[in-house]
Enzyme design. Structure first.
Site, PDB file in Angstrom:
ATOM      1  N   GLU A 268      -5.636  48.014  49.380  1.00 59.76           N
ATOM      2  CA  GLU A 268      -5.890  46.783  48.841  1.00 59.76           C
ATOM      3  C   GLU A 268      -6.345  45.982  50.099  1.00 59.76           C
ATOM      4  O   GLU A 268      -5.750  46.040  51.279  1.00 59.76           O
ATOM      5  CB  GLU A 268      -4.925  46.186  48.009  1.00 59.76           C
ATOM      6  CG  GLU A 268      -5.047  44.825  47.873  1.00 59.76           C
ATOM      7  CD  GLU A 268      -3.651  44.253  47.125  1.00 59.76           C
ATOM      8  OE1 GLU A 268      -3.606  43.332  46.347  1.00 59.76           O
ATOM      9  OE2 GLU A 268      -2.481  44.827  47.338  1.00 59.76           O
ATOM     10  N   LYS A 329      -9.805  42.046  40.310  1.00 63.49           N
ATOM     11  CA  LYS A 329      -8.178  42.017  39.609  1.00 63.49           C
ATOM     12  C   LYS A 329      -8.064  41.134  38.511  1.00 63.49           C
ATOM     13  O   LYS A 329      -8.246  39.921  38.893  1.00 63.49           O
ATOM     14  CB  LYS A 329      -7.215  42.003  40.899  1.00 63.49           C
ATOM     15  CG  LYS A 329      -5.844  42.263  40.459  1.00 63.49           C
ATOM     16  CD  LYS A 329      -5.177  42.176  41.646  1.00 63.49           C
ATOM     17  CE  LYS A 329      -3.602  42.469  41.377  1.00 63.49           C
ATOM     18  NZ  LYS A 329      -2.523  42.501  42.559  1.00 63.49           N
ATOM     19  N   CYS A 381      -2.807  47.199  43.074  1.00 64.42           N
ATOM     20  CA  CYS A 381      -1.240  46.928  43.232  1.00 64.42           C
ATOM     21  C   CYS A 381      -0.776  46.929  41.930  1.00 64.42           C
ATOM     22  O   CYS A 381      -0.541  47.751  41.277  1.00 64.42           O
ATOM     23  CB  CYS A 381      -1.400  45.736  44.053  1.00 64.42           C
ATOM     24  SG  CYS A 381       0.278  45.174  44.727  1.00 64.42           S
TER      25      CYS A 381
END
Length: 506
Positions: A268, A329, A381
């Protein structure tokens, strides 16, 4: 057991301890039998008290659970959020106390609407149904905090085979149900109830064991070699403008020095600048990766116009070489990636002004990315901890991928908990999972949720291994939690009707 079932500080204290036991059932401790003790203590502690007392009792259980299981929040706030120790402690306690309200709600609802006298099978089913409802509600309310579900304790337990049937929430349901059924075997004086409880427990256990060897999915192609780069960049250096070039050169050199592979994964925000500011670097890497006939997938922030035409920032995944697609995301971390009520909180303390804490949520209905001709479900994540969210993309994909930066956890148990949830996603989907992180735990996880390859935490390392594209849908990917939702709704409605009937007879 009157000291447990009645109101008072002894019962509250025991509930606090029971809640803390849940943490010991999860990674890295994995003492899963303690789940039954914790659930039995909570069930008994709610058996003879009023709804208001039950709310208080449940709150203490929740405080024990989250104080022990999410203590890593202090590390994030103090070590990386620039908050003083007293302030970090205050915010951590406030966080834990707020999460404990979910268990307070559980206690109040159970006693007010569903609890019946005696230790019966119907009571056990209703208790388990309400438990799952509250877990699911906690995973949704205010974007959700789907952490510390008791079902994760069975990742390598005897009931793991049930995960592809109904996911982690089915495991939570079965654990809560089994706990009260064990109590029924011990406390109920009627042989019919004992026999029924014993039969249900035997069926659950046999299914759990039998299905562990069931192959719900099949290979859809040859194995793909994988290289995951773990840069181990310190969090306080990651967004330092003077360190950006060094970080980019580090990932480039670690990649070039590694043997060629089909898939190369960076974690990430491995590229710690906006994508538009790293065009030259990314184009150079694209040429290198293309010459190697590889696909590179990396995290990189970017900005673009949203559906309303506003320029927004996104935590994203981009692809190079033999790969296509981009992913923005969708599940953002509060305060880490966006600040609720930011007009009020920005500038109050440094914690509310962390770097890259103004991301926008990516659009829903995004499709998997494509690499080497296969569809890969990307999770950034925090996203991998949402069971239903992860299942939607997994059902469209051949391989699962999660990239993360767990540096925020420090040396706490947080990264191990995060890894365990990624393992559960692989087990639920019957697919290989690639996990690439900044400082660990980077790993390749097989379709049974077992780690195939890993590298040490807190070190610069190159993970090498292979994954197999998979096809076919597990029952969970096909139907998700709808069968379990129907079961829970029917169970709770039945409990309400039985309770009313019991009152009428009196």
């Amino acid at each position: 057991m009157q000291w447990l079932t009645r109101s008072g500080w002894i019962g509250n204290g025991l509930s606090l301890v029971a809640g803390a036991l849940i943490t010991l059932t999860l990674a890295p401790f994995d003492l899963w039998p303690l789940t039954f003790i914790a659930c039995i203590v909570l069930y008994l502690s709610l058996s003879e008290i009023s709804p208001s007392q039950a709310a208080w009792r449940g709150w203490w259980f929740g405080f024990g659970l989250f104080a022990s299981g999410t203590s890593w929040v202090y590390v994030s706030i103090h070590d990386y959020g620039a908050a003083s120790a007293p302030l970090a402690l205050f915010l951590t306690v406030l966080f834990v106390a707020g999460l404990a309200l979910f268990l307070a709600l559980f206690g109040w609802l159970w006693v007010r609407f569903f609890r019946q006298s005696g230790h019966t099978i119907s009571n056990a089913v209703a208790f388990a149904a309400l438990w799952v409802v509250i877990e699911a509600f906690r995973g949704w309310f205010l974007t959700g905090f789907p952490w510390l579900y008791i079902g994760y304790s069975q990742l390598h337990g005897p009931l793991a085979g049930l995960a592809p049937l109904g996911g982690v929430w089915l495991l939570s349901f079965v654990l809560a149900l089994s706990s009260v059924l064990l109590l029924t075997l011990w406390k109920n004086q009627q042989w019919q109830s004992r026999l029924g409880a014993g039969v249900v427990l035997a069926v659950i256990l046999s299914l759990g064991f039998t299905l562990q060897t069931k192959e719900w999915t099949q290979p859809s192609g040859a194995p793909l070699s994988v290289t995951a780069i773990q840069g181990n960049i310190e969090q306080n250096l990651k967004w330092d403008p003077e360190q950006i070039e060094a970080q980019l050169l580090l990932y480039q050199s670690m990649t070039l020095n590694a043997a060629p592979s089909d898939l190369i994964i960076w974690p990430e925000t491995a590229v710690p600048v906006l994508k538009e500011q790293a065009v030259g670097y990314l184009n150079s890497m694209d040429r290198i990766i293309t010459q190697r006939d590889s696909a590179l997938i990396t995290g990189v922030p970017l900005r673009q116009n949203d559906s309303n035409g506003y320029l927004r920032y996104y935590n994203a995944i981009t692809t190079l070489g033999d790969s296509q697609g981009e992913y923005l995301k969708q599940k953002l971390v509060p305060f880490g990636e966006y600040v609720p009520l930011q007009d009020v909180l920005r500038g109050v303390i440094a914690f509310f002004d962390l770097p890259m804490s103004d991301f926008a949520r990516g659009p829903s209905q995004q499709v998997p990315i494509n690499a080497k001709g296969y569809k890969i479900a990307p999770y950034i994540c925090y996203e991998v901890v949402y069971p239903e969210f992860a299942a939607v993309l997994a059902a469209q994909s051949d391989i699962l991928l999660t990239i993360s930066n767990d540096t925020w956890f420090g040396t706490s148990i947080g990264p191990m908990q995060h890894l365990q949830m990624a393992q559960m996603r692989a087990l639920e989907a019957g697919r290989w999972m690639i996990r690439a992180t900044n400082n660990g735990v980077s790993a390749l996880i097989d379709p049974h949720g077992v780690i195939s390859v890993t590298v040490p935490q807190f070190q610069q390392a190159v993970l090498r291994g292979s994954v197999v594209p998979m096809q076919g849908l597990t029952p969970y990917l096909r139907w998700q939690s709808w069968p379990l939702i129907l079961l829970c709704v029917l169970s709770l409605l039945t409990a309400i009707l039985q309770r009313r009937t019991h009152r009428i007879r009196f």
